[in-house]
Design a protein around this motif. Structure first.
Motif, short mmCIF file in Angstrom:
data_model
loop_
_atom_site.label_atom_id
_atom_site.label_comp_id
_atom_site.label_asym_id
_atom_site.label_seq_id
_atom_site.Cartn_x
_atom_site.Cartn_y
_atom_site.Cartn_z
N ALA A 173 -39.45 -63.99 67.98
CA ALA A 173 -40.28 -65.13 68.37
C ALA A 173 -40.47 -65.20 69.88
O ALA A 173 -41.53 -65.59 70.37
N LYS A 174 -39.45 -64.78 70.64
CA LYS A 174 -39.52 -64.87 72.09
C LYS A 174 -40.26 -63.70 72.73
O LYS A 174 -40.78 -63.83 73.84
N ALA A 175 -40.30 -62.57 72.05
CA ALA A 175 -40.81 -61.34 72.67
C ALA A 175 -42.22 -61.46 73.23
O ALA A 175 -42.47 -61.01 74.36
N PRO A 176 -43.19 -62.05 72.51
CA PRO A 176 -44.56 -62.08 73.05
C PRO A 176 -44.69 -62.83 74.35
O PRO A 176 -45.59 -62.55 75.15
N GLY A 177 -43.82 -63.78 74.60
CA GLY A 177 -43.91 -64.57 75.82
C GLY A 177 -43.01 -64.10 76.95
O GLY A 177 -42.88 -64.79 77.97
N ALA A 178 -42.40 -62.94 76.78
CA ALA A 178 -41.44 -62.47 77.77
C ALA A 178 -42.09 -61.90 79.03
O ALA A 178 -41.43 -61.74 80.05
N GLY A 179 -43.39 -61.58 78.95
CA GLY A 179 -44.07 -61.04 80.12
C GLY A 179 -43.99 -59.54 80.29
O GLY A 179 -44.43 -59.00 81.30
N ALA A 180 -43.43 -58.84 79.30
CA ALA A 180 -43.32 -57.38 79.39
C ALA A 180 -44.67 -56.73 79.09
O ALA A 180 -45.47 -57.25 78.31
N ASP A 181 -44.90 -55.59 79.71
CA ASP A 181 -46.14 -54.85 79.45
C ASP A 181 -46.12 -54.22 78.05
O ASP A 181 -47.18 -53.98 77.48
N ALA A 182 -44.94 -53.95 77.54
CA ALA A 182 -44.81 -53.39 76.19
C ALA A 182 -43.60 -54.02 75.51
O ALA A 182 -42.60 -54.34 76.17
N LEU A 199 -41.26 -57.12 60.44
CA LEU A 199 -42.26 -56.62 61.38
C LEU A 199 -43.65 -57.17 61.07
O LEU A 199 -44.45 -57.38 61.99
N ALA A 200 -43.94 -57.37 59.81
CA ALA A 200 -45.28 -57.84 59.44
C ALA A 200 -45.60 -59.15 60.13
O ALA A 200 -46.69 -59.33 60.69
N GLY A 201 -44.66 -60.07 60.14
CA GLY A 201 -44.89 -61.34 60.80
C GLY A 201 -44.96 -61.20 62.31
O GLY A 201 -45.78 -61.82 62.98
N ALA A 202 -44.09 -60.34 62.86
CA ALA A 202 -44.05 -60.17 64.31
C ALA A 202 -45.33 -59.54 64.85
O ALA A 202 -45.75 -59.84 65.96
N LEU A 203 -45.93 -58.67 64.06
CA LEU A 203 -47.13 -57.96 64.52
C LEU A 203 -48.42 -58.62 64.08
O LEU A 203 -49.51 -58.09 64.36
N ALA A 204 -48.32 -59.75 63.42
CA ALA A 204 -49.53 -60.38 62.86
C ALA A 204 -50.46 -60.91 63.94
O ALA A 204 -51.68 -60.90 63.78
N THR A 205 -49.90 -61.37 65.04
CA THR A 205 -50.72 -61.96 66.10
C THR A 205 -50.81 -61.02 67.28
O THR A 205 -49.79 -60.73 67.92
N PRO A 206 -51.99 -60.52 67.63
CA PRO A 206 -52.13 -59.63 68.79
C PRO A 206 -51.80 -60.38 70.08
O PRO A 206 -51.95 -61.59 70.17
N GLY A 207 -51.35 -59.63 71.06
CA GLY A 207 -51.05 -60.20 72.37
C GLY A 207 -51.36 -59.20 73.45
O GLY A 207 -51.84 -58.10 73.18
#
Length: 275
Positions: free
Chosen positions: A24-33, A54-62
């Protein structure tokens, strides 16, 4: 040989796919990858559930590149990992302990995605040029913890030859090269020192194990304001020289050649892409 694409990969954050909080935190961490990990960070009994998560984690592009590290060739989970990754279609697949181009071909054929390869064994270092040149290979990632153990090396200085070999192979093939993780994630000084060393060696960015490390990696591997200003001045001096029909451009008492202009344009492209 071509340079890697200007899209920066200053920071690549490993995230255990078995941890809902980390996902949940990963997309907002500011990392390039973001590297969603199905391998080392996930216990054997938790691997099927992590794959499903993974399906839920990858569902929303960022904005970050989304890469999945699968379990290695020959493990009980490898084939299922490849099938899951193919269906989820992230931006890439990362294979551990790559030791030849055949492993790259297997992952590419199994997922249809760009492949990233971890170099973390002596054989992997020695075969890094062939791995980097394999069709579909997007980047090399130094697995410094495993590599140090395999080499029986004490500290990063003892791995200098291996790390330089990884960068050399990546540059020859025109792919991205990422430095290994800094395990002391709460030691800011150690992280800054490793980032500075990695940049001096020529790495494009660094893999990370905690969001708190992202800002330091982004700062270390991204162009500074001074570098951006110098890049602009070099381009201006070179273009003025061409407009005047002169043979040599000079800036601050130093000659500016094509190679400096190419490097300057790349710095500006990375700075623009990184915002």
């Amino acid at each position: 040989m071509t340079d890697p694409a200007p899209r920066p990969v200053r920071s690549a954050l490993f995230v255990p796919a078995s941890s809902p909080r980390a996902l949940a935190k990963a997309p907002g961490a500011g990392a390039d990858a973001v590297i969603y990990d199905l391998e080392d960070a996930v216990a054997p009994a938790a691997k099927p559930a992590a794959r499903d998560a993974l399906a839920g984690a990858l569902a929303t592009p960022g904005p970050a590149l989304r890469i999945v590290r699968v379990n290695g060739l020959g493990t009980p989970w490898h084939e299922d990992d490849l099938q899951a990754v193919r269906a989820l279609a992230p931006d890439g697949v990362l294979i551990p302990k790559a030791e030849g181009p055949a492993a790259v071909a297997k992952a590419r054929d199994g997922t249809g995605l760009p492949v990233w390869a971890m170099i973390e064994t002596p054989s992997g270092v020695l075969r890094a040029p062939a791995i980097a040149a394999a069709e579909g290979l997007a980047g090399l990632v130094a697995g410094t913890n495993d590599l140090a153990a395999e080499l029986r090396a004490e500290g990063r200085p003892a791995m200098a030859l291996a790390l330089q070999g990884i960068v050399l192979a990546a540059r020859a093939a025109g792919v991205v090269a990422l430095d290994g993780v800094c395990g002391a994630f709460r030691d800011a000084d150690a992280l800054r020192a490793e980032c500075a060393e990695g940049r001096r060696l020529g790495f494009d960015g660094k893999t990370l194990i905690h969001p708190v490390q992202v800002a330091a990696a982004n700062a270390a591997f991204g162009p500074s304001d001074e570098e951006v200003a110098l890049a602009r001045r070099r381009i201006e001096a070179f273009e003025a020289m061409l407009a005047q029909g002169a043979g040599v451009a000079v800036l601050d008492g130093r000659i500016v050649e094509n190679l400096h202009v190419r490097a300057a344009r790349r710095i500006l492209a990375i700075a623009g892409a990184a915002g």
